[in-house]
Scaffold this motif. Structure first.
Motif, PDB file in Angstrom:
ATOM      1  N   CYS A 287      10.183  13.669 -16.803  1.00  0.00           N
ATOM      2  CA  CYS A 287       8.907  14.297 -17.123  1.00  0.00           C
ATOM      3  C   CYS A 287       8.477  13.851 -18.517  1.00  0.00           C
TER       4      CYS A 287
ATOM      5  N   LYS B 271      -4.446   9.569 -20.128  1.00  0.00           N
ATOM      6  CA  LYS B 271      -5.332   8.878 -19.208  1.00  0.00           C
ATOM      7  C   LYS B 271      -6.237   7.899 -19.970  1.00  0.00           C
TER       8      LYS B 271
ATOM      9  N   LEU C 225       3.306  13.950 -16.762  1.00  0.00           N
ATOM     10  CA  LEU C 225       3.611  13.143 -15.586  1.00  0.00           C
ATOM     11  C   LEU C 225       5.086  13.243 -15.242  1.00  0.00           C
TER      12      LEU C 225
ATOM     13  N   TYR D  28       4.695   8.073  -9.574  1.00  0.00           N
ATOM     14  CA  TYR D  28       4.303   9.056 -10.574  1.00  0.00           C
ATOM     15  C   TYR D  28       3.485  10.171  -9.933  1.00  0.00           C
ATOM     16  N   LYS D  29       3.470  11.310 -10.635  1.00  0.00           N
ATOM     17  CA  LYS D  29       2.774  12.496 -10.134  1.00  0.00           C
ATOM     18  C   LYS D  29       2.397  13.358 -11.336  1.00  0.00           C
ATOM     19  N   GLU D  30       1.138  13.745 -11.417  1.00  0.00           N
ATOM     20  CA  GLU D  30       0.698  14.631 -12.491  1.00  0.00           C
ATOM     21  C   GLU D  30       1.098  16.066 -12.172  1.00  0.00           C
TER      22      GLU D  30
END
Length: 244
Positions: free
Chosen positions: A184, A189, A197, A219-221
């Motif tokens: 994490c 952006k 993220l 990846y994942k917000e």
């Protein structure tokens, strides 16, 4: 953290698949309290498993998740660190079981997060990290992707809480799995907005268990304020940069 350094490692000469109750794969605590000037080593095997008085008495072999331990540097506002480590335990029936352990004293003693000897995932080579909201995330290896589970504190002062049910996600489209890492991070952006993220490494290509290629970062917000279920973590990953 500070001048204290902790490493948990496999030790001895028994590999993970070959452990037995009589001769288990060994576990070592390697630590320094003076920023690495001097080091100490202690065998932890039968404190953690493979002994009737241990945390996980029916274990016969272990694999402390490689990569990083997760550190909460000021657990519950105490000024003291809590360290989390994911551990793979093979039981007497030769099944692979994942747990998350924690220590408040640089690894001298460990406890099972959630207080239960029930595994939090049936998978392999687990990793652990802390979500921005304080939930604890387990990510484990499986064929074709990852297995996720999340722990939510119900009373952080006493350390009590509950695990969700393990859920598969972050599919890589292949038949392979690997010892990938979850992390994490703070990110920015293109428009300058700061976000949190989750990053997950795993192979993109390969047709079989040992045919692992095209290492890629998914990846994942994640929201700093949301409370996540295992499904909420498992869904919505984006395939990112290929590194090989």
């Amino acid at each position: 953290y500070g001048t204290h350094i902790l490493v948990m490692a496999a030790a001895g000469d028994v590999i993970y698949p070959g452990g037995t109750a009589e001769n288990p794969n060994r576990m070592a605590r390697i630590y320094s309290t003076d920023n690495g000037e001097t080091w100490h080593i202690e065998e932890m095997t039968r404190k953690v498993y493979a002994d009737r008085n241990s945390l996980i008495p029916d274990g016969v072999s272990s694999f402390f998740g490689s990569g990083k331990l997760a550190v909460d540097p000021d657990f519950n506002g105490t000024g003291k660190a809590r360290v989390y480590g994911a551990v793979l335990i093979k039981d007497a029936e030769r099944s692979d079981n994942n747990y998350v352990l924690y220590t408040d004293d640089l690894g001298a003693t460990w406890n099972i997060l959630g207080g239960s000897q029930t595994p939090v995932a049936f998978a392999s080579e687990p990793k652990v990290d802390i979500l921005p909201n304080g939930q604890i995330l387990l990510s484990a290896r499986r064929q074709g992707g990852r297995t996720f589970n999340v722990f939510t504190y119900t009373n952080k002062a006493t350390g009590s809480g509950i695990w969700d049910k393990a859920v598969n996600g972050c599919e890589n489209g292949g038949k392979n799995g690997t010892d990938g890492e979850v992390l994490c991070i703070d990110a920015q952006k293109a428009d300058g907005t700061m976000v949190k993220l989750l990053l997950q490494s795993q192979p993109k290509g390969g047709a079989s268990h040992y045919d692992r290629r095209d290492v890629t970062i998914w990846y994942k917000e994640v929201s700093p304020t949301a409370t996540y279920t295992s499904t909420g973590i498992a869904d919505g990953w984006t395939q990112g940069k290929q590194l090989s």
